[in-house]
Scaffold this active site. Structure first.
Site, PDB file in Angstrom:
ATOM      1  N   TYR A  29      -2.785 -12.766   3.601  1.00 55.26           N
ATOM      2  CA  TYR A  29      -2.422 -12.325   1.924  1.00 55.26           C
ATOM      3  C   TYR A  29      -1.085 -13.333   1.401  1.00 55.26           C
ATOM      4  O   TYR A  29      -1.198 -14.115   0.830  1.00 55.26           O
ATOM      5  CB  TYR A  29      -2.289 -10.926   1.891  1.00 55.26           C
ATOM      6  CG  TYR A  29      -3.446 -10.097   2.028  1.00 55.26           C
ATOM      7  CD1 TYR A  29      -4.365  -9.879   1.097  1.00 55.26           C
ATOM      8  CD2 TYR A  29      -3.618  -9.381   3.114  1.00 55.26           C
ATOM      9  CE1 TYR A  29      -5.357  -8.951   1.285  1.00 55.26           C
ATOM     10  CE2 TYR A  29      -4.498  -8.508   3.587  1.00 55.26           C
ATOM     11  CZ  TYR A  29      -5.495  -8.483   2.573  1.00 55.26           C
ATOM     12  OH  TYR A  29      -6.503  -7.547   2.714  1.00 55.26           O
ATOM     13  N   LYS A  63       0.770  -1.158   0.012  1.00 51.17           N
ATOM     14  CA  LYS A  63       0.075   0.071   0.059  1.00 51.17           C
ATOM     15  C   LYS A  63       0.803   1.335  -0.086  1.00 51.17           C
ATOM     16  O   LYS A  63       0.179   2.387  -0.476  1.00 51.17           O
ATOM     17  CB  LYS A  63      -0.915  -0.005   1.241  1.00 51.17           C
ATOM     18  CG  LYS A  63      -1.853  -1.369   1.253  1.00 51.17           C
ATOM     19  CD  LYS A  63      -2.499  -1.695   0.063  1.00 51.17           C
ATOM     20  CE  LYS A  63      -3.442  -2.803  -0.120  1.00 51.17           C
ATOM     21  NZ  LYS A  63      -3.007  -4.058   0.392  1.00 51.17           N
ATOM     22  N   TYR A 111     -12.103 -15.066   3.328  1.00 53.88           N
ATOM     23  CA  TYR A 111     -11.261 -13.918   3.576  1.00 53.88           C
ATOM     24  C   TYR A 111     -10.776 -13.883   5.195  1.00 53.88           C
ATOM     25  O   TYR A 111     -11.832 -13.861   5.852  1.00 53.88           O
ATOM     26  CB  TYR A 111     -11.716 -12.623   3.323  1.00 53.88           C
ATOM     27  CG  TYR A 111     -10.827 -11.559   3.508  1.00 53.88           C
ATOM     28  CD1 TYR A 111      -9.771 -11.120   2.707  1.00 53.88           C
ATOM     29  CD2 TYR A 111     -10.809 -10.757   4.781  1.00 53.88           C
ATOM     30  CE1 TYR A 111      -8.962  -9.986   3.051  1.00 53.88           C
ATOM     31  CE2 TYR A 111     -10.019  -9.603   4.978  1.00 53.88           C
ATOM     32  CZ  TYR A 111      -9.078  -9.362   4.181  1.00 53.88           C
ATOM     33  OH  TYR A 111      -8.228  -8.205   4.823  1.00 53.88           O
TER      34      TYR A 111
HETATM   35  C1  LIG Z   1      -3.736  -5.265   0.254  1.00 56.19           C
HETATM   36  C2  LIG Z   1      -2.674  -6.606   0.428  1.00 56.19           C
HETATM   37  C3  LIG Z   1      -2.636  -7.532  -0.903  1.00 56.19           C
HETATM   38  C4  LIG Z   1      -3.393  -7.234  -2.020  1.00 56.19           C
HETATM   39  O1  LIG Z   1      -3.190  -6.304  -2.910  1.00 56.19           O
HETATM   40  P1  LIG Z   1      -4.422  -5.589  -3.874  1.00 56.19           P
HETATM   41  O2  LIG Z   1      -3.810  -4.540  -4.358  1.00 56.19           O
HETATM   42  O3  LIG Z   1      -5.467  -5.362  -2.702  1.00 56.19           O
HETATM   43  O4  LIG Z   1      -4.641  -6.855  -4.634  1.00 56.19           O
HETATM   44  C5  LIG Z   1      -1.425  -8.292  -0.686  1.00 56.19           C
HETATM   45  N1  LIG Z   1      -0.819  -8.524   0.476  1.00 56.19           N
HETATM   46  C6  LIG Z   1      -0.951  -7.542   1.616  1.00 56.19           C
HETATM   47  C7  LIG Z   1      -0.166  -7.793   2.688  1.00 56.19           C
HETATM   48  C8  LIG Z   1      -1.853  -6.573   1.196  1.00 56.19           C
HETATM   49  O5  LIG Z   1      -2.088  -5.865   2.507  1.00 56.19           O
END
Ligand SMILES: *Cc1c(COP(=O)(O)O)cnc(C)c1O
Length: 325
Positions: free
Chosen positions: A282, A47, A256
């Site tokens: 993730y 991010k 999720y």
């Molecule tokens: C948000 C996030 C993702 C996914 O990224 P997107 O752009 O939302 O597809 C992957 N890994 C982590 C650790 C995240 O915080």
């Protein structure tokens, strides 16, 4: 290419290095990792790159407050809260659910960063967003809404730029495949558009984290739309179609944020072989997908595979019970 507002929040390039110990487990395969868990902003993560453009847009247009949305353990919300601090903006977070009894992980960090926290009931996102924006406006604020995951055209530009960064690293380190966690789609969209703009070789393979992430619109379609929107912002001729997007389903069945043995195993494997932390939501899921694909012989002998680490480690503290089970 058109110049777009940008505000520096991270420190780039992030390292790209070989996983020397883990590669030994897969004869004929070379594993690498790109460390976007080390972007340098408040425990790092993907991010940071998106927020450099989103905050850039907010500052360019004189907004004084950022509002964003996510789960209680959202990495995006934590990074947004930190980015707002750096940029001198107020930050309001709309978190899904109700206030937890124990304040830990990303939620704890949001509080330390001084973000204003609001809770909303799942399924009532739109109303909650509108209500908060109206309230802030009545208070004389100028709020800037950042969508879930920062995954709009502007946020996507962060991963277009990341592909330019990777292109330079590929001059000294050839890579055949990139594997990463794809959820709200902005990271994926930026990578596929950047691949075309900068003419990079590696195949881009997203592991889908959440089934039906974007509601009515399938994730692949959302990725295509956002990538083409970003191309328009940059005023480049590239056009993305569904064929450019490789999205692997099948590792998100649990839902999720539900931690299963596949995530726990992936976290353990990378920690014990390389001393690197994944996260349970993730990167643990995506890494588990990559390990499974390796086992199934998805990649040719001789392949150089790079896992693009997108961050998230603070969530480990929230999921301690499930991880240690
Ligand atoms: C948000 C996030 C993702 C996914 O990224 P997107 O752009 O939302 O597809 C992957 N890994 C982590 C650790 C995240 O915080």
């Amino acid at each position: 290419m058109k110049k777009v507002p940008h505000f520096q929040l991270g420190f780039f390039p992030t390292p790209l290095h070989r996983l020397n110990n883990l590669s030994k487990e897969f004869p004929g395969i070379n594993l690498f990792i790109k460390r976007d868990d080390q972007t340098g902003l408040a425990f790092g993560g993907n991010k940071t790159r998106k927020l450099e453009y989103l905050i850039g847009e907010a500052l360019e247009n004189d907004y004084d407050t950022v509002v964003t949305i996510g789960a209680a353990q959202s990495n995006h919300c934590r990074q947004t809260a930190a980015a707002a601090v750096v940029a001198g903006l107020d930050c309001h977070l709309l978190l899904r659910g109700s206030e937890p009894e124990i304040c830990n992980g990303n939620y704890l960090l949001d509080k330390i960063l001084g973000a204003h926290i609001h809770w909303f009931e799942a399924g009532k996102q739109k109303e909650s967003e509108n209500l908060l924006l109206e309230t802030l406006k009545k208070e004389g604020k100028k709020p800037f809404l950042i969508p879930v995951g920062g995954s709009n055209e502007t946020g996507t530009l962060g991963y277009v730029k990341a592909m330019e960064e990777l292109k330079k690293q590929l001059e000294t380190q050839k890579i055949d495949h990139i594997v990463f966690a794809s959820c709200s789609g902005g990271t994926h969209a930026g990578m596929v558009l950047g691949k075309q703009i900068y003419n990079t070789e590696p195949e881009i393979i997203g592991i889908s984290i959440e089934k039906d992430m974007t509601g009515e619109i399938p994730l692949k379609e959302h990725i295509v739309t956002v990538a083409n929107g970003a191309a328009e912002l940059l005023d480049v001729a590239q056009k993305i179609t569904g064929q450019d997007v490789t999205l692997i389903d099948g590792y998100n069945e649990a839902g999720y944020g539900v931690v299963t043995s596949q995530e726990v195993n992936a976290i353990s494997v990378l920690a014990k072989s390389e001393g690197i932390f994944l996260d349970p939501v993730y990167t643990g899921r995506a890494f588990a997908g990559m390990l499974d694909l390796l086992k199934k012989g998805y990649f040719q002998k001789g392949s150089k595979i790079m896992f693009w680490h997108t961050g998230g480690a603070p969530a480990n503290f929230h999921y301690a019970d499930q991880i240690l089970e």
